[in-house]
Write a protein that holds these residues in place. Sequence first.
Motif, short mmCIF file in Angstrom:
data_model
loop_
_atom_site.label_atom_id
_atom_site.label_comp_id
_atom_site.label_asym_id
_atom_site.label_seq_id
_atom_site.Cartn_x
_atom_site.Cartn_y
_atom_site.Cartn_z
N LYS A 1 0.83 -1.17 -0.10
CA LYS A 1 0.02 0.18 -0.09
C LYS A 1 0.91 1.19 0.02
O LYS A 1 0.32 2.05 -0.70
CB LYS A 1 -0.89 0.02 1.07
CG LYS A 1 -2.31 -1.00 1.10
CD LYS A 1 -3.12 -0.86 2.16
CE LYS A 1 -4.26 -2.06 2.02
NZ LYS A 1 -5.21 -1.73 3.07
N LYS A 2 2.00 1.24 0.75
CA LYS A 2 2.73 2.07 0.82
C LYS A 2 3.58 2.61 -0.59
O LYS A 2 3.74 3.65 -0.90
CB LYS A 2 3.92 2.14 1.38
CG LYS A 2 3.47 2.18 3.12
CD LYS A 2 4.69 1.95 4.07
CE LYS A 2 4.18 1.96 5.53
NZ LYS A 2 5.26 1.63 6.41
N VAL A 3 3.74 1.62 -1.53
CA VAL A 3 4.27 1.64 -2.72
C VAL A 3 3.23 2.17 -3.62
O VAL A 3 3.50 3.00 -4.55
CB VAL A 3 5.32 0.58 -3.08
CG1 VAL A 3 5.62 0.43 -4.58
CG2 VAL A 3 6.21 0.20 -2.24
N PHE A 4 2.00 1.51 -3.74
CA PHE A 4 0.90 1.45 -4.79
C PHE A 4 0.37 2.94 -4.53
O PHE A 4 -0.03 3.39 -5.67
CB PHE A 4 -0.05 0.62 -4.62
CG PHE A 4 0.39 -0.92 -5.19
CD1 PHE A 4 1.37 -0.95 -6.38
CD2 PHE A 4 -0.04 -2.03 -4.54
CE1 PHE A 4 1.55 -2.17 -6.91
CE2 PHE A 4 0.39 -3.29 -5.14
CZ PHE A 4 1.13 -3.27 -5.99
N LYS A 5 0.04 3.24 -3.37
CA LYS A 5 -0.83 4.43 -2.94
C LYS A 5 -2.04 4.60 -3.73
O LYS A 5 -2.94 3.95 -2.97
CB LYS A 5 0.12 5.82 -3.54
CG LYS A 5 1.23 6.13 -2.77
CD LYS A 5 1.96 7.25 -3.21
CE LYS A 5 3.00 7.52 -2.13
NZ LYS A 5 4.40 7.61 -2.49
N THR A 6 -2.44 4.76 -4.95
CA THR A 6 -3.75 4.37 -5.56
C THR A 6 -3.35 3.92 -6.96
O THR A 6 -2.43 4.13 -7.34
CB THR A 6 -4.56 5.75 -5.41
OG1 THR A 6 -3.78 6.90 -6.06
CG2 THR A 6 -4.72 6.27 -4.26
N GLY A 7 -4.33 3.37 -7.61
CA GLY A 7 -4.55 2.98 -8.90
C GLY A 7 -3.86 1.90 -9.25
O GLY A 7 -3.77 1.61 -10.36
N TYR A 8 -3.62 0.88 -8.26
CA TYR A 8 -3.00 -0.19 -8.69
C TYR A 8 -3.83 -1.26 -9.42
O TYR A 8 -3.63 -2.14 -10.20
CB TYR A 8 -2.31 -0.92 -7.45
CG TYR A 8 -3.30 -1.65 -6.47
CD1 TYR A 8 -3.62 -3.00 -6.80
CD2 TYR A 8 -3.91 -0.82 -5.53
CE1 TYR A 8 -4.69 -3.53 -5.76
CE2 TYR A 8 -4.83 -1.38 -4.69
CZ TYR A 8 -5.38 -2.64 -5.02
OH TYR A 8 -6.36 -3.11 -4.09
N ALA A 9 -5.00 -1.24 -8.88
CA ALA A 9 -6.21 -2.31 -9.41
C ALA A 9 -6.37 -1.97 -10.93
O ALA A 9 -6.41 -3.13 -11.73
CB ALA A 9 -7.36 -2.16 -8.76
N LYS A 10 -6.41 -0.87 -11.53
CA LYS A 10 -6.55 -0.78 -12.94
C LYS A 10 -5.12 -1.31 -13.60
O LYS A 10 -5.35 -1.84 -14.76
CB LYS A 10 -6.35 0.76 -13.37
CG LYS A 10 -7.16 0.97 -14.73
CD LYS A 10 -8.25 0.55 -14.91
CE LYS A 10 -9.03 0.88 -16.43
NZ LYS A 10 -10.43 0.20 -16.47
N ASP A 11 -3.98 -1.19 -13.21
CA ASP A 11 -3.00 -1.58 -13.55
C ASP A 11 -3.06 -3.16 -13.64
O ASP A 11 -2.88 -3.79 -14.57
CB ASP A 11 -1.67 -1.29 -12.99
CG ASP A 11 -1.13 0.15 -12.98
OD1 ASP A 11 -1.95 0.81 -14.08
OD2 ASP A 11 -0.52 0.80 -12.17
N VAL A 12 -3.26 -3.78 -12.57
CA VAL A 12 -3.55 -5.26 -12.68
C VAL A 12 -4.62 -5.56 -13.61
O VAL A 12 -4.57 -6.59 -14.21
CB VAL A 12 -4.02 -5.81 -11.24
CG1 VAL A 12 -4.30 -7.05 -10.94
CG2 VAL A 12 -2.71 -5.35 -9.81
#
Length: 76
Positions: free
Chosen positions: A11-22
């Motif tokens: 979570k510290k690295v992703f912050k926001t928006g990881y789900a769309k990349d996945v």
Amino acid sequence: MIKITERKRMKKVFKTGYAKDVQNRLTANGIMNQKGESFGISYITHVFNGWNSNLDIEETIIAIYQEKLEELKKNL
């Protein structure tokens, strides 16, 4: 399954928006749900938070996490 300590680090690295990349990476690799559609953002976040289990999604999340971590190390 992604463990709680791993999730906190991610979570510290992703912050926001990881789900769309996945979602985009899963679709590009031809990994779909049982209906033959792309996995939804909410399902991806459920897997990340440990509410659902899906090995393909977990592996993709970890791969993207490692890539983002490498990017951060290069920028330092």
